[in-house]
Write an enzyme that holds these catalytic residues in place. Structure first.
Site, PDB file in Angstrom:
ATOM      1  N   LEU A 177     -15.241 -36.676 -40.435  1.00 22.87           N
ATOM      2  CA  LEU A 177     -16.467 -37.373 -40.061  1.00 22.87           C
ATOM      3  C   LEU A 177     -16.721 -38.516 -41.025  1.00 22.87           C
ATOM      4  O   LEU A 177     -16.575 -38.362 -42.232  1.00 22.87           O
ATOM      5  CB  LEU A 177     -17.659 -36.412 -40.095  1.00 22.87           C
ATOM      6  CG  LEU A 177     -17.556 -35.192 -39.191  1.00 22.87           C
ATOM      7  CD1 LEU A 177     -18.703 -34.233 -39.488  1.00 22.87           C
ATOM      8  CD2 LEU A 177     -17.569 -35.600 -37.743  1.00 22.87           C
ATOM      9  N   ASP A 178     -17.115 -39.642 -40.510  1.00 24.18           N
ATOM     10  CA  ASP A 178     -17.546 -40.791 -41.313  1.00 24.18           C
ATOM     11  C   ASP A 178     -16.518 -41.240 -42.334  1.00 24.18           C
ATOM     12  O   ASP A 178     -16.825 -41.415 -43.512  1.00 24.18           O
ATOM     13  CB  ASP A 178     -18.881 -40.497 -41.993  1.00 24.18           C
ATOM     14  CG  ASP A 178     -19.961 -40.190 -40.981  1.00 24.18           C
ATOM     15  OD1 ASP A 178     -19.929 -40.819 -39.911  1.00 24.18           O
ATOM     16  OD2 ASP A 178     -20.814 -39.348 -41.245  1.00 24.18           O
TER      17      ASP A 178
END
Length: 79
Positions: free
Chosen positions: A6-7
């Site tokens: 994520l991210d």
């Protein structure tokens, strides 16, 4: 196994499944885009208690590694 990163490019989070079944189901959820992500942000200034900022997030037009709030075209006459 590792399900998703994520991210990427920020502080980032790795999602790891403990079982093969969890890996398969979580991977499918990400592939089908049925995962709901909630972000918590640090603000400059005090927006007040209980404030929710509900805006669409997309890539920055010049700095493609960065994310930002983007115009919300869902609620206008153009679509």
């Amino acid at each position: 196994g590792i399900v998703h990163r994520l991210d990427k490019g920020t502080t980032g989070v790795l999602m790891v499944a403990k079982t093969k079944q969890a890996l398969a189901e979580l991977s499918k959820s990400f592939a089908d885009r049925t995962v709901k992500k909630t972000y918590i942000a640090i603000t400059v200034g005090n927006p007040g208690r209980g404030v929710v900022i509900d805006k669409p997030i997309g890539r920055h037009p010049k700095h493609r590694q960065r994310m930002r709030v983007v115009p919300d075209h869902r609620n206008n006459a153009y679509g």
